[in-house]
Enzyme design. Structure first.
Site, short mmCIF file in Angstrom:
data_model
loop_
_atom_site.label_atom_id
_atom_site.label_comp_id
_atom_site.label_asym_id
_atom_site.label_seq_id
_atom_site.Cartn_x
_atom_site.Cartn_y
_atom_site.Cartn_z
N GLY A 233 0.84 -1.33 -0.05
CA GLY A 233 -0.21 -0.05 0.14
C GLY A 233 0.92 1.26 -0.14
O GLY A 233 1.94 1.08 -0.27
N ASN A 234 0.33 2.45 0.22
CA ASN A 234 1.15 3.61 0.28
C ASN A 234 0.40 4.49 1.42
O ASN A 234 -0.41 4.20 1.91
CB ASN A 234 1.01 4.38 -0.93
CG ASN A 234 -0.26 4.53 -1.43
OD1 ASN A 234 -1.18 5.48 -1.06
ND2 ASN A 234 -0.82 4.02 -2.67
N ARG A 235 1.03 5.67 1.69
CA ARG A 235 0.64 6.40 2.87
C ARG A 235 -0.55 7.33 2.51
O ARG A 235 -0.79 8.21 3.28
CB ARG A 235 1.78 7.45 3.08
CG ARG A 235 3.06 6.73 3.68
CD ARG A 235 4.11 7.55 4.20
NE ARG A 235 5.23 7.06 4.40
CZ ARG A 235 5.51 6.32 5.53
NH1 ARG A 235 4.34 6.48 6.67
NH2 ARG A 235 6.75 5.57 5.65
N SER A 236 -1.13 7.36 1.33
CA SER A 236 -2.07 8.49 1.14
C SER A 236 -3.24 8.30 1.92
O SER A 236 -3.68 7.11 2.33
CB SER A 236 -2.64 8.14 -0.46
OG SER A 236 -3.88 9.27 -0.71
N ALA A 300 -3.50 7.98 -5.13
CA ALA A 300 -1.87 7.44 -5.17
C ALA A 300 -2.22 6.25 -5.58
O ALA A 300 -2.57 5.11 -4.79
CB ALA A 300 -1.32 7.42 -3.87
#
Ligand code: CTP
Length: 437
Positions: A233-236, A300
């Site tokens: 995943g990512n930090r968005s 993102a």
């Protein structure tokens, strides 16, 4: 502010008593006009006690004050909740068989917000969809109903949004209408200077800038599964995308929010499509773009996904080597949206976001200009990211680049301020693209 609160004949009418309270406690002067059917759910005495004003739905009461004309003329905001299927149909066809419908017809440039509530089948019936479309095309803000338990055993889209959500949407609409009206002031004044009688410009309704347009916005971060319990995943956080959805909605647009993983709730009144992976987002975005006037890719999107997704949880084992994750590239959704738009010669504005860190090879704007060339979208909203910058924060600072090479525009402040600046820029681009007749 003088508010007319129209109440339709649905069981959710009882919730509107709380909405009325929110308005009066915020200092607004509210006149309630229930339909005849609404008074079967909540009596006139309740509305009179809570609003402090006499309540009627007849054009034959208080005839000496010409109520049906006065209320529509004096209202600065009209809110209708619950807007039943019948009420939407009567408003869409311009009927005037009671005080509420008369008031709506007399409302002129007053912003109108309708919060529908009905059974899912009624909401999704082509007749209701056509009525909602008609009302939206006339500048009425029709909220999307919430989803959940309905009056009987059924559940689905059709619930009245919570009073707090209607209150927030109503205040945003009134604010947008007020700023549109003040932006129109110089033109009106110029007209008055040259023409002693009020010219046509003075009679123009303050139509919100994106009224009648459909805006699709992706938000949050995609999650690419590795096995049933793990993902890349990512930090968005989704905060900027949600702020954009609220700003587009306040500007009068019909908004579709394609939500990948988000840490914040979607704003009331937007159509929510939930997605998980980049491939799901691609499908949802291509589908939604087909009838959108504006597409904003604020999500993102993971550039890569695991080549293989294990059907069961990956276990660590002493007798086999630790696993290696092979990645494959995800499609570039933004680039594809532009290609599809151009191939179909569709009149559509596409906006990308770029999160850049800059490095020894170039600064943030160098990379952003290169990205704008590669993606070929119309506008690129660029922000500098890093571990403590932007992700999850409530403030943001961006530069808006345009494909036509015009001066970069800076915007900063809360994510709502940045969203308002982006939506203003989009409105300006659209009005430049279609010169007034
Ligand atoms: N985007 C997209 N599809 C992808 C990756 C990104 O549609 N597979 C969109 C994002 O929603 C955003 C824009 O492209 O609007 C730029 O995203 P960003 O991650 O900054 O760019 P990348 O294409 O991933 O470029 P790079 O990783 O090389 O910086």
């Amino acid at each position: 502010m003088r508010i007319v609160l129209g109440v339709g004949g649905g069981i959710a009418a009882y919730k509107v008593a709380s909405l009325l309270r929110l308005f009066t406690e915020a200092g607004h002067d509210v006149t309630v006009i229930p339909t005849e059917a609404a008074t079967r759910f909540v009596g006139v005495a309740t509305w009179e006690a809570l609003s402090g004003h006499p309540v009627s739905n007849s054009v034959f009461d208080a005839v000496h004050t010409v109520n049906h004309v006065r209320l529509g003329h004096e209202a600065e905001l009209i809110v209708v909740a619950p807007a039943t299927a019948d009420l939407l149909a009567r408003a869409a066809t311009g009927q005037a068989d009671d005080l509420l419908l008369n008031t709506l017809l007399m409302a002129g440039d007053c912003p109108v917000l309708m919060a529908p509530a009905m059974h899912t089948e009624m909401w999704q019936h082509p007749a209701t969809e056509a009525n909602v479309e008609t009302l939206r095309s006339r500048g009425v803000t029709v909220l999307e109903p919430a989803s959940g338990r309905l009056t009987g055993a059924d559940s689905g889209p059709g619930r009245l949004p919570e009073p707090e959500a209607i209150f927030t949407a109503a205040m945003a609409l009134a604010g947008a209408a007020a700023s549109a009206a003040s932006a129109a002031m110089p033109a009106v004044k110029a007209d008055m200077d040259t023409a002693p009688a009020a010219g046509p410009a003075a009679a123009q309704p303050a139509v919100p800038p994106l009224a009648g347009l459909t805006v699709t916005i992706s938000a949050g971060g995609t999650r690419e599964p590795l096995d049933p319990v793990r993902f890349l995943g990512n930090r968005s956080s989704g905060k900027q995308g949600v702020a954009l959805a609220a700003a587009a909605s306040a500007a009068g647009a019909r908004v579709r929010l394609l939500a990948a993983h988000m840490e914040v709730p979607a704003p009331a009144g937007v159509e929510l499509v939930q997605v998980e992976t980049a491939l799901e987002l691609r499908e949802a975005a291509l589908h939604a773009a087909a009838d959108s006037d504006v597409v904003i890719m604020a999500a993102a999107v993971a550039d890569f996904r695991p080549a293989d997704v294990a059907g069961t949880k990956i276990k660590k084992r002493d007798d086999v080597a630790d696993p290696v994750i092979n990645l494959v590239r995800n499609p570039d959704i933004l680039r594809e949206l532009v290609e599809v738009r151009d191939a179909a010669s569709r009149n559509q504005l596409i906006v990308g976001f770029a999160a850049e860190t800059g490095d020894a090879g170039g600064d943030v704007l160098d990379y952003a200009r290169d990205k704008l060339r590669r993606k070929a979208c119309d506008l690129l909203v660029v922000n500098q990211v890093g571990r403590d910058l932007v992700f999850g924060e409530d403030t943001n600072s961006v530069v808006i680049l345009s494909r036509d090479g015009s001066e970069p525009q800076e915007a900063s402040g809360s994510k709502s301020d940045v969203a308002a600046a982006v939506i203003d820029r989009i409105s300006a681009e659209l009005s430049r693209a279609v010169p007034p007749a």
